[in-house]
Design an enzyme around this catalytic site. Structure first.
Site, mmCIF file in Angstrom:
data_model
loop_
_atom_site.group_PDB
_atom_site.id
_atom_site.type_symbol
_atom_site.label_atom_id
_atom_site.label_comp_id
_atom_site.label_asym_id
_atom_site.label_seq_id
_atom_site.Cartn_x
_atom_site.Cartn_y
_atom_site.Cartn_z
ATOM 1 N NE ARG A 54 -1.803 -1.512 3.641
ATOM 2 C CZ ARG A 54 -2.789 -1.884 4.439
ATOM 3 N NH1 ARG A 54 -3.250 -1.057 5.342
ATOM 4 N NH2 ARG A 54 -3.327 -3.096 4.338
ATOM 5 C CB THR A 55 0.186 4.734 -1.018
ATOM 6 O OG1 THR A 55 -0.160 4.316 -2.328
ATOM 7 C CG2 THR A 55 0.995 6.026 -1.110
ATOM 8 C CG LEU A 56 3.871 2.136 3.428
ATOM 9 C CD1 LEU A 56 5.093 1.365 3.885
ATOM 10 C CD2 LEU A 56 2.737 1.968 4.428
ATOM 11 C CG ASP A 99 -2.721 6.803 -3.885
ATOM 12 O OD1 ASP A 99 -2.416 5.703 -4.367
ATOM 13 O OD2 ASP A 99 -2.493 7.114 -2.707
ATOM 14 C CD1 TRP A 119 -1.297 7.623 0.896
ATOM 15 C CD2 TRP A 119 -0.354 9.309 2.013
ATOM 16 N NE1 TRP A 119 -0.814 7.124 2.074
ATOM 17 C CE2 TRP A 119 -0.227 8.125 2.786
ATOM 18 C CE3 TRP A 119 0.179 10.496 2.511
ATOM 19 C CZ2 TRP A 119 0.407 8.114 4.021
ATOM 20 C CZ3 TRP A 119 0.809 10.470 3.740
ATOM 21 C CH2 TRP A 119 0.917 9.290 4.475
#
Length: 259
Positions: free
Chosen positions: A40-42, A99, A147
Protein backbone atom coordinates in the site's frame (compact mmCIF):
# COMPACT_ATOMS: atom_id res chain seq x y z
CA UNK A 1 3.50 -36.96 26.59
CA UNK A 2 0.55 -36.10 24.36
CA UNK A 3 1.23 -32.38 24.84
CA UNK A 4 4.87 -32.86 23.89
CA UNK A 5 3.94 -34.64 20.65
CA UNK A 6 1.50 -31.89 19.66
CA UNK A 7 4.11 -29.23 20.35
CA UNK A 8 6.71 -31.06 18.25
CA UNK A 9 4.27 -31.51 15.37
CA UNK A 10 3.20 -27.87 15.51
CA UNK A 11 6.66 -26.35 15.27
CA UNK A 12 8.39 -28.92 13.06
CA UNK A 13 9.87 -27.31 9.94
CA UNK A 14 8.99 -23.82 11.18
CA UNK A 15 8.61 -20.74 9.00
CA UNK A 16 11.44 -19.29 7.01
CA UNK A 17 12.78 -15.91 8.13
CA UNK A 18 10.32 -13.18 7.15
CA UNK A 19 7.34 -15.52 6.69
CA UNK A 20 4.57 -16.92 8.86
CA UNK A 21 3.87 -20.44 10.10
CA UNK A 22 0.87 -22.11 8.45
CA UNK A 23 -1.02 -23.60 11.38
CA UNK A 24 -2.73 -26.94 10.68
CA UNK A 25 -6.42 -26.70 9.89
CA UNK A 26 -6.43 -23.01 8.98
CA UNK A 27 -8.89 -22.12 6.22
CA UNK A 28 -7.45 -18.69 5.45
CA UNK A 29 -3.92 -19.85 4.65
CA UNK A 30 -2.30 -17.68 1.96
CA UNK A 31 0.07 -18.95 -0.71
CA UNK A 32 3.70 -18.31 0.12
CA UNK A 33 3.91 -15.62 -2.60
CA UNK A 34 1.28 -13.51 -0.79
CA UNK A 35 2.89 -13.69 2.64
CA UNK A 36 4.68 -10.57 3.81
CA UNK A 37 4.12 -6.86 4.26
CA UNK A 38 0.96 -5.25 2.94
CA UNK A 39 1.36 -3.52 -0.41
CA UNK A 40 0.00 0.00 0.00
CA UNK A 41 1.01 3.63 -0.33
CA UNK A 42 3.07 4.49 2.74
CA UNK A 43 4.29 7.83 1.38
CA UNK A 44 3.58 9.78 -1.82
CA UNK A 45 6.20 9.58 -4.58
CA UNK A 46 5.18 11.88 -7.44
CA UNK A 47 3.01 14.65 -6.04
CA UNK A 48 1.08 17.70 -7.11
CA UNK A 49 0.53 20.77 -4.99
CA UNK A 50 -2.33 23.28 -4.70
CA UNK A 51 -5.76 23.11 -6.30
CA UNK A 52 -7.96 26.23 -6.32
CA UNK A 53 -11.74 26.39 -6.62
CA UNK A 54 -13.97 29.45 -6.96
CA UNK A 55 -17.70 29.92 -7.53
CA UNK A 56 -18.80 32.74 -9.83
CA UNK A 57 -22.13 33.89 -11.22
CA UNK A 58 -23.47 30.85 -13.03
CA UNK A 59 -20.60 28.44 -12.61
CA UNK A 60 -17.46 27.10 -10.98
CA UNK A 61 -13.79 27.28 -11.91
CA UNK A 62 -11.13 24.82 -10.66
CA UNK A 63 -7.41 25.31 -11.34
CA UNK A 64 -4.25 23.27 -10.77
CA UNK A 65 -0.69 23.67 -12.02
CA UNK A 66 0.87 20.97 -14.17
CA UNK A 67 3.98 20.09 -12.17
CA UNK A 68 4.61 16.61 -10.82
CA UNK A 69 7.32 16.75 -8.14
CA UNK A 70 9.50 13.68 -7.56
CA UNK A 71 10.40 14.49 -3.98
CA UNK A 72 11.94 17.95 -4.30
CA UNK A 73 12.75 17.51 -8.00
CA UNK A 74 10.51 19.29 -10.52
CA UNK A 75 10.41 16.09 -12.57
CA UNK A 76 7.22 16.17 -14.67
CA UNK A 77 6.01 19.45 -16.14
CA UNK A 78 2.96 18.40 -18.11
CA UNK A 79 0.75 16.46 -15.68
CA UNK A 80 -2.98 17.10 -15.72
CA UNK A 81 -4.50 17.30 -12.23
CA UNK A 82 -8.03 18.24 -13.24
CA UNK A 83 -10.66 15.83 -14.52
CA UNK A 84 -13.84 16.48 -16.47
CA UNK A 85 -16.37 13.97 -15.16
CA UNK A 86 -19.35 15.03 -17.29
CA UNK A 87 -21.08 18.20 -18.48
CA UNK A 88 -22.01 19.26 -14.94
CA UNK A 89 -19.17 17.93 -12.78
CA UNK A 90 -15.38 18.16 -12.56
CA UNK A 91 -12.66 17.75 -9.98
CA UNK A 92 -9.06 18.62 -9.18
CA UNK A 93 -6.53 16.76 -7.01
CA UNK A 94 -3.40 17.36 -5.01
CA UNK A 95 -1.15 14.75 -3.44
CA UNK A 96 0.06 11.43 -4.81
CA UNK A 97 -0.37 11.21 -8.59
CA UNK A 98 -0.51 7.40 -8.71
CA UNK A 99 -3.42 7.36 -6.26
CA UNK A 100 -5.15 9.98 -8.42
CA UNK A 101 -4.73 7.77 -11.49
CA UNK A 102 -6.27 4.88 -9.56
CA UNK A 103 -9.25 6.99 -8.50
CA UNK A 104 -9.58 8.50 -11.96
CA UNK A 105 -9.89 5.06 -13.58
CA UNK A 106 -12.66 4.10 -11.15
CA UNK A 107 -14.61 7.32 -11.71
CA UNK A 108 -14.31 7.09 -15.49
CA UNK A 109 -15.56 3.49 -15.45
CA UNK A 110 -18.51 4.44 -13.24
CA UNK A 111 -19.38 7.26 -15.65
CA UNK A 112 -19.33 4.77 -18.54
CA UNK A 113 -21.56 2.39 -16.55
CA UNK A 114 -24.03 5.22 -15.94
CA UNK A 115 -24.09 6.07 -19.66
CA UNK A 116 -24.68 2.43 -20.58
CA UNK A 117 -27.74 2.30 -18.32
CA UNK A 118 -29.19 5.21 -20.32
CA UNK A 119 -31.76 5.90 -17.61
CA UNK A 120 -31.45 9.66 -17.65
CA UNK A 121 -29.32 9.83 -14.53
CA UNK A 122 -25.67 10.83 -14.24
CA UNK A 123 -23.23 12.02 -11.61
CA UNK A 124 -24.02 15.41 -10.14
CA UNK A 125 -21.36 17.31 -8.18
CA UNK A 126 -23.13 16.61 -4.87
CA UNK A 127 -23.59 12.90 -5.59
CA UNK A 128 -19.94 12.48 -6.64
CA UNK A 129 -18.84 14.46 -3.59
CA UNK A 130 -20.95 12.26 -1.29
CA UNK A 131 -19.66 9.02 -2.85
CA UNK A 132 -16.03 10.14 -2.64
CA UNK A 133 -16.35 11.05 1.05
CA UNK A 134 -17.45 7.46 1.73
CA UNK A 135 -14.62 6.00 -0.36
CA UNK A 136 -11.88 8.08 1.25
CA UNK A 137 -13.19 7.58 4.78
CA UNK A 138 -13.44 3.83 4.16
CA UNK A 139 -9.85 3.68 2.91
CA UNK A 140 -8.70 5.69 5.92
CA UNK A 141 -10.60 3.36 8.27
CA UNK A 142 -8.79 0.39 6.70
CA UNK A 143 -5.44 2.12 7.31
CA UNK A 144 -4.90 2.27 3.56
CA UNK A 145 -5.70 5.86 2.60
CA UNK A 146 -5.53 7.45 -0.82
CA UNK A 147 -2.91 10.17 -0.35
CA UNK A 148 -4.93 12.86 -2.09
CA UNK A 149 -7.08 15.88 -1.49
CA UNK A 150 -9.95 16.32 -3.94
CA UNK A 151 -11.81 19.48 -4.93
CA UNK A 152 -15.16 18.58 -6.51
CA UNK A 153 -17.17 21.24 -8.32
CA UNK A 154 -20.00 21.77 -10.73
CA UNK A 155 -23.56 22.92 -11.26
CA UNK A 156 -26.56 21.26 -9.66
CA UNK A 157 -30.08 22.60 -10.22
CA UNK A 158 -28.49 25.72 -11.67
CA UNK A 159 -26.49 26.43 -8.49
CA UNK A 160 -22.67 26.32 -8.22
CA UNK A 161 -21.23 23.75 -5.83
CA UNK A 162 -17.68 23.28 -4.50
CA UNK A 163 -16.61 20.53 -2.11
CA UNK A 164 -13.37 19.50 -0.41
CA UNK A 165 -12.39 15.95 0.65
CA UNK A 166 -9.03 14.89 2.06
CA UNK A 167 -7.34 11.53 2.62
CA UNK A 168 -8.84 10.96 6.07
CA UNK A 169 -12.38 11.72 4.99
CA UNK A 170 -12.70 15.32 6.19
CA UNK A 171 -15.23 16.98 3.89
CA UNK A 172 -16.96 20.33 3.58
CA UNK A 173 -18.32 22.65 0.92
CA UNK A 174 -17.66 26.36 0.41
CA UNK A 175 -17.74 28.89 -2.47
CA UNK A 176 -13.95 29.30 -2.21
CA UNK A 177 -11.68 26.31 -1.67
CA UNK A 178 -7.97 25.62 -1.94
CA UNK A 179 -5.76 22.78 -0.79
CA UNK A 180 -2.04 22.26 -0.46
CA UNK A 181 -0.02 25.44 -0.01
CA UNK A 182 -2.96 27.34 -1.47
CA UNK A 183 -4.92 26.72 1.72
CA UNK A 184 -2.59 29.25 3.39
CA UNK A 185 -1.87 31.73 0.61
CA UNK A 186 -4.74 31.59 -1.89
CA UNK A 187 -7.81 31.16 0.34
CA UNK A 188 -7.59 34.70 1.85
CA UNK A 189 -7.34 36.20 -1.64
CA UNK A 190 -10.23 34.13 -2.97
CA UNK A 191 -12.44 34.86 0.03
CA UNK A 192 -11.83 38.60 -0.16
CA UNK A 193 -12.71 38.60 -3.85
CA UNK A 194 -15.83 36.49 -3.37
CA UNK A 195 -17.14 38.43 -0.38
CA UNK A 196 -16.61 41.72 -2.22
CA UNK A 197 -18.37 40.45 -5.34
CA UNK A 198 -20.26 37.12 -4.97
CA UNK A 199 -21.79 37.63 -8.44
CA UNK A 200 -18.45 38.01 -10.21
CA UNK A 201 -18.28 37.16 -13.89
CA UNK A 202 -16.28 34.33 -15.43
CA UNK A 203 -13.66 36.80 -16.66
CA UNK A 204 -13.24 38.21 -13.16
CA UNK A 205 -12.98 34.71 -11.69
CA UNK A 206 -10.31 33.73 -14.22
CA UNK A 207 -8.35 36.90 -13.43
CA UNK A 208 -8.46 36.18 -9.70
CA UNK A 209 -7.42 32.55 -10.22
CA UNK A 210 -4.47 33.71 -12.35
CA UNK A 211 -3.43 36.14 -9.62
CA UNK A 212 -3.52 33.37 -7.02
CA UNK A 213 -1.55 30.99 -9.24
CA UNK A 214 1.14 33.66 -9.64
CA UNK A 215 1.38 34.11 -5.86
CA UNK A 216 1.71 30.35 -5.43
CA UNK A 217 4.39 30.17 -8.11
CA UNK A 218 6.40 32.85 -6.32
CA UNK A 219 6.01 31.30 -2.87
CA UNK A 220 5.57 27.54 -3.30
CA UNK A 221 8.74 25.66 -4.25
CA UNK A 222 6.64 22.77 -5.63
CA UNK A 223 4.57 24.79 -8.10
CA UNK A 224 4.85 25.84 -11.74
CA UNK A 225 3.66 28.86 -13.69
CA UNK A 226 1.90 26.59 -16.19
CA UNK A 227 -1.56 25.51 -15.13
CA UNK A 228 -4.93 24.42 -16.43
CA UNK A 229 -8.47 25.30 -15.44
CA UNK A 230 -11.76 23.47 -15.78
CA UNK A 231 -14.84 25.69 -16.07
CA UNK A 232 -18.35 24.40 -15.45
CA UNK A 233 -21.32 26.49 -16.61
CA UNK A 234 -24.82 25.83 -17.94
CA UNK A 235 -23.20 25.37 -21.36
CA UNK A 236 -21.15 22.40 -20.13
CA UNK A 237 -17.66 21.63 -18.84
CA UNK A 238 -14.58 23.03 -20.57
CA UNK A 239 -10.90 22.41 -19.82
CA UNK A 240 -8.47 25.18 -20.76
CA UNK A 241 -4.88 23.99 -20.95
CA UNK A 242 -2.14 25.03 -20.71
CA UNK A 243 -2.23 28.58 -19.36
CA UNK A 244 1.13 30.22 -18.67
CA UNK A 245 1.25 33.03 -16.13
CA UNK A 246 3.46 36.00 -16.93
CA UNK A 247 5.88 36.42 -14.04
CA UNK A 248 8.14 39.25 -12.94
CA UNK A 249 11.32 38.61 -10.95
CA UNK A 250 12.73 42.15 -11.03
CA UNK A 251 12.52 42.49 -7.25
CA UNK A 252 14.22 39.13 -6.59
CA UNK A 253 17.64 40.74 -6.05
CA UNK A 254 16.21 42.82 -3.20
CA UNK A 255 15.16 39.78 -1.15
CA UNK A 256 18.03 38.88 1.18
CA UNK A 257 18.57 36.95 4.37
CA UNK A 258 16.96 33.66 3.26
CA UNK A 259 20.01 32.05 1.68
Amino acid sequence: METSLISTELWRNGPQPGSYYNFPGRLDTKPAAQVGASKRTLAPTVTGTSVLGLCFDGGVIIAADMLGSYGSMARYRNLSRVLKVNDTTALGISGDYADFQFMKSIIEQRVIDEECLNDGFQYTPKSLFSWMTRVLYNRRSNFNPLWNTFVVGGLQDGEPFLGYIDKIGIAFNDPTIACGFGAYLAVPLLRDAYEANPKMSLAEAEKKIDECMKVLYYRDARSLNKYEVVIITKDGTMVKSPIVSETNWEVAHMIKGYE
